[in-house]
Design a protein around this motif. Structure first.
Motif, mmCIF file in Angstrom:
data_model
loop_
_atom_site.group_PDB
_atom_site.id
_atom_site.type_symbol
_atom_site.label_atom_id
_atom_site.label_comp_id
_atom_site.label_asym_id
_atom_site.label_seq_id
_atom_site.Cartn_x
_atom_site.Cartn_y
_atom_site.Cartn_z
ATOM 1 N N LEU A 66 0.828 -1.209 0.000
ATOM 2 C CA LEU A 66 0.000 0.000 0.000
ATOM 3 C C LEU A 66 0.861 1.257 0.000
ATOM 4 C CD1 LEU A 66 -2.749 -1.020 2.582
ATOM 5 C CD2 LEU A 66 -2.999 -0.823 0.108
ATOM 6 N N ILE A 83 -0.700 4.573 -1.830
ATOM 7 C CA ILE A 83 -2.063 4.685 -1.282
ATOM 8 C C ILE A 83 -1.992 5.124 0.178
ATOM 9 C CG2 ILE A 83 -4.092 3.321 -0.646
ATOM 10 C CD1 ILE A 83 -3.253 1.735 -3.340
ATOM 11 N N TYR A 114 2.057 -9.269 -7.767
ATOM 12 C CA TYR A 114 0.980 -9.976 -7.065
ATOM 13 C C TYR A 114 -0.166 -10.262 -8.034
ATOM 14 C CZ TYR A 114 -2.623 -11.125 -3.685
ATOM 15 O OH TYR A 114 -3.623 -11.771 -2.997
ATOM 16 N N GLU A 115 -0.531 -9.256 -8.801
ATOM 17 C CA GLU A 115 -1.635 -9.429 -9.754
ATOM 18 C C GLU A 115 -1.273 -10.456 -10.821
ATOM 19 O OE1 GLU A 115 -3.588 -5.720 -10.788
ATOM 20 O OE2 GLU A 115 -4.188 -6.599 -12.692
ATOM 21 N N LEU A 145 -1.490 -13.833 -9.344
ATOM 22 C CA LEU A 145 -2.905 -14.160 -9.140
ATOM 23 C C LEU A 145 -3.550 -14.631 -10.435
ATOM 24 C CD1 LEU A 145 -5.014 -13.939 -6.829
ATOM 25 C CD2 LEU A 145 -5.732 -11.826 -7.891
ATOM 26 N N ARG A 146 -3.206 -13.940 -11.507
ATOM 27 C CA ARG A 146 -3.757 -14.335 -12.817
ATOM 28 C C ARG A 146 -3.329 -15.758 -13.159
ATOM 29 N NH1 ARG A 146 -5.589 -10.899 -16.807
ATOM 30 N NH2 ARG A 146 -6.024 -8.810 -16.090
ATOM 31 N N LEU A 197 -5.179 -18.106 -10.235
ATOM 32 C CA LEU A 197 -6.608 -18.016 -9.946
ATOM 33 C C LEU A 197 -7.453 -17.758 -11.173
ATOM 34 C CD1 LEU A 197 -8.222 -17.991 -7.263
ATOM 35 C CD2 LEU A 197 -8.150 -15.517 -7.372
ATOM 36 N N LEU A 198 -6.899 -17.013 -12.082
ATOM 37 C CA LEU A 198 -7.727 -16.520 -13.180
ATOM 38 C C LEU A 198 -7.549 -17.325 -14.466
ATOM 39 C CD1 LEU A 198 -7.223 -12.691 -12.615
ATOM 40 C CD2 LEU A 198 -8.893 -14.198 -11.601
ATOM 41 N N PHE A 211 -6.526 -5.848 -4.362
ATOM 42 C CA PHE A 211 -5.726 -6.116 -5.563
ATOM 43 C C PHE A 211 -6.335 -7.290 -6.333
ATOM 44 C CE2 PHE A 211 -2.847 -3.866 -2.742
ATOM 45 C CZ PHE A 211 -2.229 -2.968 -3.600
ATOM 46 N N ALA A 212 -6.785 -8.300 -5.581
ATOM 47 C CA ALA A 212 -7.418 -9.462 -6.221
ATOM 48 C C ALA A 212 -8.742 -9.054 -6.869
ATOM 49 C CB ALA A 212 -7.644 -10.558 -5.181
ATOM 50 N N ALA A 221 -8.077 -7.315 -10.052
ATOM 51 C CA ALA A 221 -7.657 -8.285 -11.081
ATOM 52 C C ALA A 221 -8.871 -9.006 -11.665
ATOM 53 C CB ALA A 221 -6.681 -9.286 -10.469
ATOM 54 N N LYS A 264 -10.657 -6.616 -13.980
ATOM 55 C CA LYS A 264 -9.892 -6.410 -15.219
ATOM 56 C C LYS A 264 -9.926 -7.647 -16.109
ATOM 57 C CE LYS A 264 -6.264 -4.195 -13.143
ATOM 58 N NZ LYS A 264 -4.895 -3.714 -13.155
ATOM 59 N N GLN A 308 -9.320 3.304 -2.659
ATOM 60 C CA GLN A 308 -8.114 3.902 -3.249
ATOM 61 C C GLN A 308 -7.323 2.866 -4.054
ATOM 62 O OE1 GLN A 308 -7.134 7.021 -3.359
ATOM 63 N NE2 GLN A 308 -8.895 7.739 -2.196
ATOM 64 N N VAL A 309 -7.227 1.643 -3.516
ATOM 65 C CA VAL A 309 -6.491 0.588 -4.234
ATOM 66 C C VAL A 309 -7.182 0.299 -5.569
ATOM 67 C CG1 VAL A 309 -5.793 -1.841 -4.217
ATOM 68 C CG2 VAL A 309 -5.586 -0.485 -2.138
ATOM 69 N N LYS A 322 -6.552 3.013 -7.963
ATOM 70 C CA LYS A 322 -5.145 2.975 -8.399
ATOM 71 C C LYS A 322 -4.899 1.831 -9.386
ATOM 72 C CE LYS A 322 -1.322 5.189 -6.980
ATOM 73 N NZ LYS A 322 -1.224 6.597 -6.628
ATOM 74 N N ARG A 323 -5.662 0.750 -9.232
ATOM 75 C CA ARG A 323 -5.457 -0.400 -10.125
ATOM 76 C C ARG A 323 -6.345 -0.313 -11.363
ATOM 77 N NH1 ARG A 323 -0.828 -1.971 -9.621
ATOM 78 N NH2 ARG A 323 -1.314 -3.917 -10.689
#
Lengths: 270, 237
Positions: A120, A125, A257-258, A261-262, A265-266, B60-61, B64, B67, B99-100, B103-104
């Motif tokens: 963060l 943030i 992290y994203e 995750l993709r 998880l995705l 964040f998850a 994702a 998106k 905010q997250v 931002k994402r």
């Protein structure tokens, strides 16, 4: 039933069923008052124990919480250390307390122990712990040149202690007052005593700051109180059972992290 | 069996049990951590709801998921004011989440703050129930930390009742401690064990624990009464 010597049922003295019934009725009639006589004192003992526990529950709860508190006298100090996370400095109203100590001893410095940066803070943030600390202290009238900072490699008490060990090694006479929330102070003292050598540990004094919502005298009266109490005991329990330093886990940026995750998880993305 | 033999058997059993426990405790502890995670594969939905707490991972998850096209709209329940928020030292949880998301890359118009002052997961479930009352067919992806997913499923299942079947729980993997040796880390140890304590608390406080306890007491009492009747009854011979 009586048996004859050769094992066959004896017909010499037949026993009437009515006699058996009479005997059994007698037995139960005798047993019931006995049971009642045994049951009543036991019930009274249990009730007295419950009532006694209820009467002294405050005393007991205070006692088990006091084991979690280490609040040490702070007569001489050159540094006042504040630690914590980017989203939560350690110890309620720690900035107010730091400024109060600074006014007691204007030659002292405030030492901010920076935690490892969080995702963060990295993404902007939240303000970093150092930015937050400097902002809050400045808002309370503290000059910026009275503030120093050191960095640690984690977020827990072990990381704080490691950072302090390195810093104290370079300052062999420095004495520090370190803030910690009240129910976590015994754990921090335990960790400091393990990570620092004895003379170093003696140069760090702990100030245990109470949360404005609860402390060790009333923690059982609020939800956040028993949550704080439970967490503090879990930490203390881990320190006693498996207590030992450990390396912090690897940290990932928001993008990493994203991305991870993709991958995990995705996979079923439409 | 006479007493020394009985004790020897008991001690042997205890030693075997302790030996097995010592040999397999990492697997057992790892299984404890895995048991808490009941996350499902994400599906297309109308909304993604981010549960408060775990700001390092959950929003964040959720971003994702949006998106990746699973949903367009994000829900966040407004949280109660903590002392740090009251002192304006840090923003409220729901504001950090918002905010997250911004931002994402999630548009502000796609984020809805559910009104209220949620202090617990139960409060958030109630806020979602109110929101879904006017949208009975809406499907929701519920994003929370992996270790928090079992308790969340239980709470949302109880609060939403029939509508819970429209909710899919998606786990945001935590990386604040090593999951394969969580017991060696302060954060992991307190997180996993406190989750079990909270789960037990929720079952006792909000679940059918009272009924189960009453049923057990009745069964024990009935058993005792039957034993007494049996011992008091005349022998058939």
């Amino acid at each position: 039933m009586t048996d004859s010597a050769d094992g066959s049922p004896s017909a010499a003295v037949p026993i009437q069923p009515a006699t058996l019934v009479d005997i059994s009725v007698d037995c139960s009639d005798q047993a019931s008052p006995q049971r009642r006589r045994r049951f009543l004192p036991r019930l009274l003992i249990v009730l007295a124990a419950v009532a006694g526990l209820w009467l002294v529950h405050g005393f007991l709860f205070r006692g088990v919480a006091r084991l979690l508190v280490v609040d040490e006298p702070v007569d001489r100090f050159q540094y006042v250390a504040i630690s914590g996370r980017d989203d939560a400095p350690d110890g309620d109203r720690c900035f107010d307390e730091a400024v109060a100590l600074f006014h007691q001893n204007p030659s002292c410095h405030i030492l901010l122990i920076r935690p490892a940066p969080t995702r963060l803070a990295e993404t902007g943030i939240l303000a970093s712990f150092e930015t937050l600390g400097r902002r809050e202290l400045a808002a309370r009238g503290l000059p910026q040149n009275a503030i120093q900072s050191i960095s640690s490699d984690g977020h827990d008490d072990w990381a704080k202690a490691r950072a302090l060990r390195a810093w104290l090694l370079d300052r062999p006479t420095a004495t520090v007052v370190l803030f910690r929330d009240r129910l976590g102070s015994a754990h921090l003292r335990y960790v400091l005593n393990i990570v620092l050598d004895s003379p170093q540990a003696a140069r760090v004094r702990l100030r245990a700051l109470p949360d404005r919502r609860y402390d060790e005298t009333n923690w059982w009266l609020s939800r956040c109180g028993y949550k704080g109490f439970g967490m503090a005991w879990l930490l203390q329990f881990r320190a006693w059972c498996t207590g030992g330093d450990h390396q912090p886990p690897p940290r990932y940026s928001a993008d990493d992290y994203e991305h991870n995750l993709r991958l995990t998880l995705l996979e079923a993305a439409p | 069996m006479n007493r020394p033999h009985r004790y020897a058997g008991g001690i042997l059993l205890l030693a075997v049990a302790l030996g097995l426990l010592g040999a397999t405790y990492p697997q057992l502890l790892h299984a404890m951590e895995r048991w808490l995670d009941v996350g499902e594969r994400p599906q297309r939905a109308d909304y993604v709801m981010v549960l408060n707490g775990g700001e390092e991972t959950r929003p964040f998850a959720a971003a994702a998921l949006v998106k990746a096209g699973f949903a367009r709209h994000v829900l966040v329940a407004a949280t109660a004011v903590s002392p740090l928020v009251a002192d304006r030292i840090v923003p409220a949880y729901h504001e950090i989440n918002r905010q997250v998301l911004l931002k994402r890359g999630i548009a502000a118009s796609e984020i809805t703050i559910l009104p209220g002052a949620a202090a617990t997961t139960f409060d958030e479930a109630t806020a979602l129930a109110v929101f879904l009352a006017e949208r009975p067919h809406a499907r929701v992806l519920l994003v929370t930390s992996d270790f928090h997913s079992r308790r969340s499923r239980w709470i949302f299942g109880r609060t939403l009742a029939d509508r819970a079947e429209h909710v899919v729980l998606v786990s945001a993997p935590t990386d604040e401690f090593r999951k394969d040796c969580w017991w060696q880390d302060d954060e992991g140890f307190t997180t996993i064990l406190s989750e079990y304590l909270k789960l037990a608390f929720y079952v006792v406080r909000y679940g059918h624990f009272g009924y189960w306890l009453a049923a057990c007491i009745v069964l024990v009492l009935a058993g005792k009464w039957m034993r007494r009747q049996k011992s008091a009854a005349p022998s058939p011979s």
